[in-house]
Design an enzyme around this catalytic site. Structure first.
Site, PDB file in Angstrom:
ATOM      1  N   HIS A  77       1.833   4.342  -2.926  1.00  0.00           N
ATOM      2  CA  HIS A  77       1.924   5.799  -2.777  1.00  0.00           C
ATOM      3  C   HIS A  77       3.286   6.297  -3.247  1.00  0.00           C
ATOM      4  CE1 HIS A  77      -1.806   6.765  -0.839  1.00  0.00           C
ATOM      5  NE2 HIS A  77      -1.581   6.042   0.242  1.00  0.00           N
TER       6      HIS A  77
ATOM      7  N   HIS B 289       3.659   6.643  -6.892  1.00  0.00           N
ATOM      8  CA  HIS B 289       2.970   7.854  -7.351  1.00  0.00           C
ATOM      9  C   HIS B 289       3.925   9.043  -7.277  1.00  0.00           C
ATOM     10  CE1 HIS B 289      -1.335   9.784  -7.332  1.00  0.00           C
ATOM     11  NE2 HIS B 289      -0.682   9.997  -8.463  1.00  0.00           N
TER      12      HIS B 289
ATOM     13  N   HIS C 144       0.834  -1.205   0.000  1.00  0.00           N
ATOM     14  CA  HIS C 144       0.000   0.000   0.000  1.00  0.00           C
ATOM     15  C   HIS C 144       0.870   1.257   0.000  1.00  0.00           C
ATOM     16  CE1 HIS C 144      -3.702   2.302   1.216  1.00  0.00           C
ATOM     17  NE2 HIS C 144      -2.761   3.134   1.646  1.00  0.00           N
ATOM     18  N   GLU C 145       1.775   1.355   0.958  1.00  0.00           N
ATOM     19  CA  GLU C 145       2.619   2.540   1.039  1.00  0.00           C
ATOM     20  C   GLU C 145       3.580   2.621  -0.140  1.00  0.00           C
ATOM     21  OE1 GLU C 145       1.673   4.689   3.009  1.00  0.00           O
ATOM     22  OE2 GLU C 145       0.396   3.421   4.254  1.00  0.00           O
TER      23      GLU C 145
END
Length: 721
Positions: A509, A512, A505-506
């Site tokens: 990010h 991105h 999940h992180e």
């Protein structure tokens, strides 16, 4: 020493002579922060004065681009530079001195921000540029013959709207009131966060009788023994940090101790002491409502939703209630099955044990029983739990696997560089290279809990991405911070599947941020609308249980054997275990958030009672009157998710829909991944998020893929854009 003291300069004022100009953590001292903050404010004011007093007619380049890219000659803004380091240290490695300085600087920094956003001459220049393109009505055709790119147009709209939303159109009395409100809110948000950290770190369950460890796996015992040793005590210590709390609640047979842990966790910041957050929460809710109403909105949610894909609170409620309708029947049945396990355990208990249970509140299942008995149910149905998987998730191998996934999808590579300074020995720093071998970014990873570190997991950055006026593409320095199971004297760090998902999940990010490739920093990377920002992160979670991904790194830490197919099959069969309950839990948080921030009148209710009414329709376990989530709900009190917690569910619809494309075209398909990178990951906030998504997907998302993934069939419905 005296001579060294005389010639030493504040490292924030200098070019960083480090690899890729990374933060020289090893040279920064506590006293450097305040000096750099104050000098940064001075330089900001100087730059604003130059812009305001520019004799040239306001244009996009000499006003709008200048406001967004007011970088110094060394490609950095001093205040931004020190603020990012300081705020990250407050969350990842704080101490009393930093906390005190944060309290001191908070009103100063908020006042400075207000001085900029409420600067009338500066706004007049911005408005003049805005009107030259859009007139007084933004729906009018462009009036200025000069053509803007879509990115420039977005920057112009954001810049103008940002000033308006910060009070630029208010009269002097309104501006003064807004200053008071924002300064108070900033200080209270900080106090909320500091109180939460202190309360979480203050609790420990100290066990000296080994019998009280019954049921706990070896990994949990070893970690607790190590924590006790670090605290200079005999026996075992369990804390409220996730790697300690979660296994205890899942495996401990000691119901009374589970109760103690649960009550400690769920009464954080409720005690009669300086860390009580009840009044702080109430005041923050009212401050935000008043700010929104001062700016012309009926509620804070109305203010927030203007820049959200959802558009308005009604659309959020529509999504949440669609999910309630779809998932609640399943959630109720799931809880009933867990209750059966609880009652079965009672019936099979000896009279002595039954008497003990009776003396510990009741013979009815309580919230501190849920994890324990849902685990027993999972074992009965699937013969699967987190401890069976841990041996295959050695942290170092997981890191290799996650990096290799990025290589397989996008062709990028990660190389640890131990010459890059870090702020704690737990932190690892990597150089990231693109598929053509060119330098792309710096990536930091901070994995384990410690005293001065907030709980949870998050991604942040020390340097954003932008392109200078001379064409230099300044590459980002991104960081992921987590609280994973620590290594012990006898074992490496062995993660749970949930921790692997958190890493992914992180890492999503961070991709991105890593792939950001925009002209302006305020539009790059994760600077997107809040209900779009979770798409890249939640998208990556989908890989956690994919067989072909697990095959690349899930090897037993002792034998080196790959995770057996039969075990992977059990993971897949259990994938939707408690999916209904999990969904309702997230929906309940979204409902609570909206209940606070859709209020149009003063909030004067009792927080604990209000909370229980606000999310009641999504709650399927008993609510205890003495517990409270709000006072530790950092997402909506100090984490930027106020009136936006629904974003996780909104983005979950997007991520399920997007991963459906990969499932169809191949989960490692590089052409599909490149399209995802080009259309979404690299574009930041340069266009409306639905425009970006449709460019990748070819159409709007539907809730259907999410329901199908969770094994729940519903009619296909489109999300409003």
């Amino acid at each position: 020493m005296e001579k060294e003291k005389e010639i030493r300069q504040n490292p924030f004022f200098l070019d960083y002579d480090t690899p890729h100009a990374t933060v020289p953590f090893d040279r920064i001292r506590f006293e450097d922060y305040e000096e750099a903050f104050m000098e940064g404010i001075r330089r900001d004011k100087e730059e604003i004065e130059k812009t305001v007093n520019d004799p040239e007619e306001p244009t996009f380049e000499n006003t709008i681009a200048r406001v967004d890219t007011s970088k110094g000659p060394h490609y950095y803004d001093l205040l931004d530079r020190v603020s990012k380091v300081f705020s990250n240290m407050l969350n990842a490695e704080t101490n009393d001195d930093l906390d005190d300085l944060a309290q001191k600087m908070s009103p100063i920094l908020t006042q400075h921000e207000n001085d900029i956003m409420l600067n009338r001459p500066l706004f007049e220049r911005i408005k003049k540029v805005y009107d030259s393109y859009f007139g007084n009505d933004s729906s009018q055709a462009t009036l200025n013959p000069e053509t803007l790119t879509p990115e420039q147009e977005m920057l112009l709209r954001n810049c103008y709207d940002g000033f308006v939303r910060s009070g630029a159109l208010l009269d002097d009395e309104g501006k003064e009131r807004l200053r008071q409100l924002t300064e108070e809110a900033s200080l209270l948000s900080l106090q909320f966060s500091q109180n939460l950290l202190k309360e979480n770190k203050a609790f420990e369950l100290h066990i000296t009788d080994e019998k009280q460890l019954d049921g706990l796996p070896e990994t949990a015992r070893e970690a607790a023994a190590q924590t006790a040793k670090e605290h200079g005590k005999e026996g075992w210590i369990f804390t409220l940090d996730a790697p300690s709390y979660s296994p205890f609640m899942t495996y401990s047979t000691q119901r009374e101790l589970r109760r103690q842990m649960y009550m400690a966790k769920n009464t954080v910041c409720l005690h009669d002491n300086a860390e009580n957050n009840l009044e702080i929460c109430k005041r923050l809710i009212n401050l935000r409502r008043e700010m929104a109403q001062l700016l012309g909105y009926e509620s804070f949610a109305d203010y927030v939703m203007k820049h959200r894909m959802a558009g308005c609170a009604d659309n959020v409620y529509k999504l949440l209630h669609e999910l309630l309708d779809a998932y609640k029947p399943t959630a109720i049945e799931e809880v009933k099955e867990v209750e059966k396990m609880f009652q079965k355990d009672l019936e099979n208990s000896s009279s002595e044990k039954l008497s003990t249970l009776n003396s510990q509140l009741s013979t009815q299942m309580q919230p501190w029983d849920f994890s324990f008995y849902s685990h027993k149910l999972q074992m009965e149905r699937y013969n699967l739990d987190a401890e069976m998987l841990r041996p295959y998730f050695q942290l170092e191998k997981v890191i290799d696997g996650v990096f290799a996934l990025a290589t397989r999808l996008y062709g990028i590579t990660f190389k640890e560089n131990k010459t890059i300074p870090v702020y704690h020995p737990d932190v690892k720093a990597y150089e990231v290279f693109d598929k053509d071998g060119s330098y792309l970014a710096v990536f930091y990873a901070d994995f384990h809990p410690r005293k001065g570190k907030q709980s949870g997991a998050w991604m942040t950055d020390y340097q954003g991405q932008w392109i200078t006026r001379k064409g230099k593409n300044v590459r980002p320095h991104v960081s992921v911070v987590m609280n994973f199971t620590k290594p012990t004297a006898d074992k490496p760090a062995l993660l749970t599947l949930g921790e692997v998902e958190t890493f992914l999940h992180e890492f999503g990010h961070s991709l991105h941020g890593i792939f950001a490739n925009t002209r302006y920093e305020s539009l790059s990377g994760t600077n997107v609308w809040w209900d779009f920002v979770e798409l890249p992160s939640q998208f990556m979670e989908n890989y956690a249980i994919e067989r072909d991904f697990l095959r690349t790194f899930a090897f037993h830490h002792e034998t080196g054997e790959p995770m057996p197919d039969e075990l992977i099959d059990r993971i897949h069969r259990s994938r939707n275990f408690m999916a209904g309950y999990g969904c309702l839990r997230q929906v309940s948080f979204g409902l609570l958030d909206l209940a606070y921030y859709t209020k149009k009148d003063e909030f004067a209710d009792d927080i604990q009672q209000f909370e229980k009414k606000a999310w009641a329709e999504a709650i399927v376990l008993p609510q205890l009157p003495e517990t409270c989530m709000t006072v530790q709900f950092s997402h909506i009190m100090d984490g930027g998710y106020a009136a936006g917690y629904y974003s996780y569910k909104w983005a979950e619809v997007l991520d399920a829909d997007a991963f459906g494309v990969f499932k169809k075209e191949g989960i490692f398909n590089q052409q599909t991944a490149q399209r995802f990178r080009d259309c979404i990951l690299s574009r930041g906030g340069t266009e409306h998020p639905m425009t970006l998504y449709k460019r990748f997907r070819g159409g709007e998302p539907t809730i259907d893929a999410l329901l199908e993934r969770n094994g729940i069939k519903r009619e296909v419905k489109k999300l409003r854009s």
